[in-house]
Enzyme design. Structure first.
Site, PDB file in Angstrom:
ATOM      1  N   TYR A 141       0.862  -1.183   0.000  1.00 29.13           N
ATOM      2  CA  TYR A 141       0.000   0.000   0.000  1.00 29.13           C
ATOM      3  C   TYR A 141       0.894   1.226   0.000  1.00 29.13           C
ATOM      4  O   TYR A 141       1.542   1.538   1.002  1.00 29.13           O
ATOM      5  CB  TYR A 141      -0.905  -0.041   1.226  1.00 29.13           C
ATOM      6  CG  TYR A 141      -1.968   1.033   1.306  1.00 29.13           C
ATOM      7  CD1 TYR A 141      -2.235   1.904   0.247  1.00 29.13           C
ATOM      8  CD2 TYR A 141      -2.725   1.177   2.467  1.00 29.13           C
ATOM      9  CE1 TYR A 141      -3.208   2.873   0.333  1.00 29.13           C
ATOM     10  CE2 TYR A 141      -3.712   2.150   2.574  1.00 29.13           C
ATOM     11  CZ  TYR A 141      -3.947   2.992   1.507  1.00 29.13           C
ATOM     12  OH  TYR A 141      -4.925   3.956   1.609  1.00 29.13           O
ATOM     13  N   LYS A 169      -1.581  -1.437  -3.936  1.00 27.25           N
ATOM     14  CA  LYS A 169      -2.646  -0.440  -3.864  1.00 27.25           C
ATOM     15  C   LYS A 169      -1.972   0.908  -4.046  1.00 27.25           C
ATOM     16  O   LYS A 169      -1.235   1.369  -3.178  1.00 27.25           O
ATOM     17  CB  LYS A 169      -3.391  -0.509  -2.534  1.00 27.25           C
ATOM     18  CG  LYS A 169      -4.506   0.524  -2.429  1.00 27.25           C
ATOM     19  CD  LYS A 169      -5.220   0.473  -1.087  1.00 27.25           C
ATOM     20  CE  LYS A 169      -6.274   1.581  -1.002  1.00 27.25           C
ATOM     21  NZ  LYS A 169      -6.932   1.621   0.339  1.00 27.25           N
TER      22      LYS A 169
END
Length: 308
Positions: A141, A169
């Protein structure tokens, strides 16, 4: 014509699910199960639990595990359930990852360690140690606006060499960097910023981990599906239709307005925990306008007045 994309190991449309709380701030597991079921019934093929939108900084390790188990029991046979386990402490992150694996999670979301701002060598070691600690696939992320540190493209390429680091992400908003990594790795990129989903698909991303997808999952899925089958005009039309919520949900912290949207829709969510504060009446009114502009019509009667 269809658009060829790399595999999507966690699905195409994932919601970064809020953590429902009761009016007094306790964990609402029944509400979590109902919400997870609604999301999967309305266009989501994956859920991220205990991420940023799940208010993970204010939930305990035990609450995270109980929430994960409740969601797995509700939808684990129909959707990919990814556990957010990232912290700014490698040892703690590993502990959470191992607990998530034991609970039955299908994958891990691991955010860049925040506040301490480690150098790239520290990021390499952190992510590799977490990936080594379980047998689960890992989604990195990258959100430097919150963590203070970006995963540099060269670091991302080196991390992609790990067999269990399979996805990103991407909430960095740097299309040049994302394109560079996509051209050099097999990493599956997921948009971490809803308004950038279609642009990222155009350079090779595979899906989204969204917030407006709490109530616009079906429409977001239709946008992605249109692009994948080569209907770029159709995808663009849906992108433009959804822009009011892609931007409107983030006038303040996303979870605040995500929970307000759930109240407007008559769905479980409840209040946020301090230091966050619930949406004001003015914010809720503007959000309702945004949702209506994007085509939402299923407002719950009296929802603006309800809290929790």
């Amino acid at each position: 014509m269809t658009t060829s994309l790399r595999p999507a190991p966690f699905g195409r449309v994932l919601t970064a699910m809020v953590t429902p709380f009761t009016a007094d701030g306790a964990l609402d597991l029944d509400g979590a199960a109902r919400l997870a079921t609604y999301l999967v019934d309305h266009g989501n093929d994956g859920l991220v639990i205990s991420g940023t939108t799940g208010e993970s900084p204010t939930t305990t390790d035990d609450e995270k595990e109980r929430l994960l188990r409740a969601v797995l029991d509700a939808v684990g046979d129909r959707a990919t359930v990814v556990a957010g386990v990232g912290t700014n402490d490698t040892r703690h992150t590993i502990e959470l990852a191992q607990r998530a694996e034991k609970a039955g999670a299908h994958g891990l979301l691991v955010v860049t360690p925040y506040y301490s701002k480690p150098p790239q060598a520290g990021l390499l070691a952190h992510f590799r140690q977490v990936a080594d600690a379980t047998g689960l696939p890992v989604m990195l992320y990258d959100i430097p606006g919150r963590t203070g540190t970006a995963i540099e493209p060269e670091t991302m390429v080196r991390l992609a060499e790990h067999e269990r680091i399979v996805a990103v992400k991407d909430a960095k908003g740097d299309f040049e960097a994302s394109s560079w990594v996509l051209a050099r790795t097999d990493l599956a990129y997921y948009s971490g910023d809803d308004k950038n989903t279609l642009p990222l698909l155009a350079i090779g991303a595979v899906g989204v981990v969204g917030v407006p997808t709490h109530v616009f999952g079906t429409q977001t899925g239709a946008m992605i599906a249109a692009y994948l089958r080569g209907d770029v005009d159709g995808a663009l039309a849906l992108h433009r239709q959804l822009l009011p919520v892609f931007t409107g949900f983030f006038r303040t912290q996303g979870v605040i307005l995500a929970k307000a949207a759930l109240r407007l829709a008559g769905l479980p969510g409840g209040p946020v925990r301090p230091p966050l504060v619930d949406a004001t009446a003015e914010q809720v009114a503007r959000l309702r306008e945004d949702m209506a502009a994007a085509g939402f019509t299923e407002f719950a009667e009296g929802a603006e007045e309800r809290r929790g």
